[in-house]
Design a protein around this motif. Structure first.
Motif, PDB file in Angstrom:
ATOM      1  N   ALA A  14       0.835  -1.206   0.000  1.00 21.16           N
ATOM      2  CA  ALA A  14       0.000   0.000   0.000  1.00 21.16           C
ATOM      3  C   ALA A  14       0.868   1.254   0.000  1.00 21.16           C
ATOM      4  O   ALA A  14       0.614   2.209  -0.750  1.00 21.16           O
ATOM      5  N   ALA A  15       1.906   1.239   0.833  1.00 20.50           N
ATOM      6  CA  ALA A  15       2.777   2.417   0.931  1.00 20.50           C
ATOM      7  C   ALA A  15       3.525   2.649  -0.386  1.00 20.50           C
ATOM      8  O   ALA A  15       3.657   3.789  -0.845  1.00 20.50           O
ATOM      9  N   ILE A  16       3.995   1.575  -1.011  1.00 19.98           N
ATOM     10  CA  ILE A  16       4.700   1.719  -2.294  1.00 19.98           C
ATOM     11  C   ILE A  16       3.767   2.337  -3.341  1.00 19.98           C
ATOM     12  O   ILE A  16       4.105   3.322  -4.004  1.00 19.98           O
ATOM     13  N   GLY A  17       2.591   1.731  -3.487  1.00 23.89           N
ATOM     14  CA  GLY A  17       1.646   2.204  -4.506  1.00 23.89           C
ATOM     15  C   GLY A  17       1.265   3.652  -4.283  1.00 23.89           C
ATOM     16  O   GLY A  17       1.161   4.445  -5.223  1.00 23.89           O
ATOM     17  N   ASN A  18       1.057   3.987  -3.025  1.00 28.69           N
ATOM     18  CA  ASN A  18       0.660   5.346  -2.678  1.00 28.69           C
ATOM     19  C   ASN A  18       1.783   6.345  -2.958  1.00 28.69           C
ATOM     20  O   ASN A  18       1.574   7.395  -3.577  1.00 28.69           O
ATOM     21  N   ALA A  19       3.003   6.012  -2.524  1.00 31.60           N
ATOM     22  CA  ALA A  19       4.130   6.941  -2.689  1.00 31.60           C
ATOM     23  C   ALA A  19       4.567   7.038  -4.154  1.00 31.60           C
ATOM     24  O   ALA A  19       4.881   8.127  -4.645  1.00 31.60           O
ATOM     25  N   MET A  20       4.559   5.925  -4.872  1.00 37.37           N
ATOM     26  CA  MET A  20       4.930   5.977  -6.291  1.00 37.37           C
ATOM     27  C   MET A  20       3.845   6.642  -7.120  1.00 37.37           C
ATOM     28  O   MET A  20       4.134   7.293  -8.130  1.00 37.37           O
ATOM     29  N   GLY A  21       2.606   6.476  -6.689  1.00 36.60           N
ATOM     30  CA  GLY A  21       1.488   7.036  -7.455  1.00 36.60           C
ATOM     31  C   GLY A  21       1.337   8.535  -7.273  1.00 36.60           C
ATOM     32  O   GLY A  21       0.829   9.222  -8.165  1.00 36.60           O
TER      33      GLY A  21
END
Lengths: 343, 338
Positions: A14-21
């Protein structure tokens, strides 16, 4: 796979998707590729583009959606499970603790209205407030935190649905936003069980959308808008059809389903991307973020869903330490505490 | 054969009837509409109390048709083809009308304030303002179809001129061009709803690429031409099943404020109802969400296709008297200009 592996996978995903997005937010796929990626799609953390209100923030910084998810889970741990009060505490903590100013400055309108209601702040009334229906706030910011209700209810879809309504109603008092929240919560609850297949997860998402809508009709304001349940079916068909063509999958999904701020776009698209990527965490995330528009919300849901399904071992090691330190969040500790509650 | 004037009047009538009937059902869900009115709404009904249009009576139109009407009026008065001057003049006059000013959308409001030279706090904007991908272009672009009978490309250019001042983004303009192109095509002799739909898809595609060429802002959102095709596929599958078609399209395509929902839905309803004027309008009035806009847009197209005789004469009288219009005279004036 242990529950801990799945929970940690979900939170890190979730954190990856959120930060990359986050840096890709608002743009359509072709602009992400041409302008931000210089001809390639994005598969890493990048700087905020020139037109973003947030400038010069470290790579890997998460946005509101992950921050409220994290704070909610911290409160759920304290309460021993999902409660309405814990969800409210998290909203107030995020808004009023200066530490979280970077997130509260970017809070979405639906959540802002919800927090005002909780705090008893009078907003200027508009004629829309007197309608028997509310189509303004069908937003995905309920879904983008409700995935946590799936982690806390492994294998118990019914409770995950009830908890998602409990958690999200204070800020998203309408049936479509809540149907999105229950859909993702139900899917993640099933993805938490060992042996669950991709189709089990998708079917749980469809049931979650349908039952959540019905249950929400009893407690929340009606809303007119496209059905999350029906759109998931179309999104999954698109995902299956274009599972071997990254770019076509993104284009077809954004053209027909969309990845905008409304829950009836983002949530169905995430299921489509999950299917197209066969549940692989980074692949699901790359599809979701490069679809653009509300890419940090699509990203968080993509990462949470695939991260639960595949677990932490499907995620490259570099992300957990990076995201924990950049955002000053003890993600590992949180995952441990949640797994103690659900074991 | 339907005369040119009858087709123009049909377009004006279809749009105004759709807008006026839909004003009562706007915002609500399909189920709420049924419950509130005790069944499907297929005629002019009183507005429910929650609709805030002050002094509105049965048969009155809202922002959707009135902006088109004012634009036609400006063109006729100035005896000019569509141009910036006409579009701006209509916008300013329309927005000062006490009834319509109540329902001016946010995108249009901002443009008008700017035009009037009012001081605006200009916020720093993102490159892509996706919340502006609304159907406010499509709701008014049918009118330029009536000024361009059979000239699809002419209608597309006029729609761009008319709408770029308020909805200067690729997707909203693509949607506006779809409605304008289909309305223009509806003037063909013996034209069927299928060719009209094809023109709509052509209009959406051509409109998008022309919008890019004239410097419209990029935005993220659905693809209008692909969504029209999908909506039509669903409509065809449910022909002769009114409820099935309406629900399938509303649930999957959506009938909301976004241009890539309301405009494709309008074409889906045309396909489902085989282009029949009143039935198409009724489906749009009962589909929930932004009903008056969907009904207004579909109304331009099916009205022009079927001509004024597709509507009961008393509807014309009601629209004229409730709104202080003379739509027959307007049709004659438009015919003279083209």
């Amino acid at each position: 796979m242990t529950k801990y592996d799945k929970i940690l996978g979900a939170i890190v995903g979730a954190a990856i998707g959120n930060a990359m997005g986050a840096p890709l937010e608002t743009r359509p796929p072709y602009l992400i590729k041409e302008e931000l990626g210089k001809g390639e799609f994005i598969n890493d953390y990048i700087e905020m583009p020139y037109d973003s209100p947030l400038q010069n923030i470290p790579l890997g910084t998460v946005s509101y959606d992950f921050a409220i998810s994290y704070l909610s889970m911290v409160e759920f741990v304290k309460a021993g499970g999902v409660t309405k009060q814990a969800a409210i505490n998290a909203l107030l903590e995020l808004k009023n603790n200066r530490k979280y100013e970077i997130y509260s400055s970017r809070i979405d309108t639906a959540s802002a209205v919800g927090i005002d209601n909780i705090e008893g702040v009078e907003r200027e009334r508009t004629p829309y407030d007197d309608l028997p229906v509310d189509n303004r706030y069908l937003t995905n910011s309920a879904s983008a935190k409700a995935w946590s209700c799936g982690l806390l209810n492994p294998g118990n879809m019914k409770k995950a649905i009830d908890d998602a309504i409990l958690m999200c109603k204070p800020a998203h008092d309408n049936v479509i936003a809540l149907s999105g929240a229950t859909s993702i919560a139900a899917a993640i609850s099933v993805a938490m069980t060992n042996g669950a297949t991709i189709s089990d997860v998708v079917e749980a998402g469809i049931i979650g959308a349908k039952q959540g809508y019905k249950k929400a009709m009893l407690v929340a304001k009606p809303a007119a808008g496209a059905s999350i349940e029906e759109r998931i079916k179309l999104a999954v068909a698109i995902g299956v059809k274009y599972s071997n063509d990254f770019e076509k999958c993104i284009i077809e999904m954004t053209d027909l389903i969309g990845t905008g701020i409304n829950a009836n776009e983002t949530v169905p698209s995430v299921f489509g991307f999950f299917v197209a990527a066969k549940g692989d965490v980074m692949k699901t995330i790359y599809l979701a973020i490069n679809a653009g528009n509300d890419s940090d919300a699509t990203g968080i849901l993509a990462g949470a869903l695939s991260g639960t399904f595949k677990g932490i071992n499907n995620i490259p090691d570099v992300h957990l330490p990076l995201l924990s330190s950049v955002n000053d969040m003890d993600i590992e500790q949180l995952a441990k505490e949640i797994s103690i509650i659900v074991e | 054969m339907i005369t040119l004037k009858d087709k123009i009047l049909g377009g004006l009538l279809g749009a105004s009837i759709g807008d006026s009937m839909g004003a009562a059902t706007e915002f609500m869900t399909i189920e709420q509409i049924k419950e509130w009115f005790g069944g499907r709404v297929t005629t002019f009904v009183d507005l429910p109390d929650h609709i805030w249009l002050k002094d509105s009576t049965k048969g009155m139109v809202t922002d959707d048709f009135s902006i088109g009407y004012y634009t036609a009026k400006s063109m006729i008065e100035k005896n000019k083809k569509m141009c910036d001057e006409v579009a701006l003049d209509a916008l300013v006059k329309w927005s000062s009308h006490p009834l319509y000013s109540q329902c001016v959308g946010p995108t249009t409001k901002l443009t008008i304030a700017r035009l009037k030279g009012e001081e605006i706090q200009e916020k720093k904007e993102r490159l892509c303002m996706n919340q502006r991908v609304t159907n406010g272009g499509g709701m008014k672009s049918g009118i330029v179809g009536l000024f361009n009978p059979n000239d699809i490309d002419g209608a597309i250019e006029d729609a761009l001129t008319m709408c770029h001042i308020t909805h200067n983004n690729t997707i909203a303009l693509s949607a506006a061009c779809a409605i304008a192109a289909a309305t223009a095509k509806a003037f063909g002799d013996n034209v069927s709803y299928l060719e009209v739909i094809e023109a709509g898809i052509y209009g959406a595609e051509k409109g998008f690429s022309r919008a890019v060429e004239i410097g419209a802002k990029p935005v993220a959102g659905g693809n209008v031409s692909k969504k029209i095709a999908l909506a039509v596929e669903m409509g065809m599958r449910y022909q002769d099943d009114f409820e099935g078609a309406m629900k399938a399209i509303a649930k999957t395509i959506g009938c909301g404020l976004y241009a890539y929902e309301a405009v494709p839905a309008a074409f889906g309803f045309i396909a489902a109802c085989k282009g029949q004027a009143l039935e198409t309008i009724h489906m749009a009035v009962n589909c929930g969400d932004d009903t008056d806009t969907v009904a207004c847009m579909a109304g331009y197209i099916v009205g022009a296709m079927n001509g004024a005789d597709a509507f009961p004469k008393k509807y014309l009288d009601l629209i004229n008297s409730a709104n202080g219009y003379d739509l027959e005279k307007m049709s004659a004036d438009i015919e003279t200009m083209i």
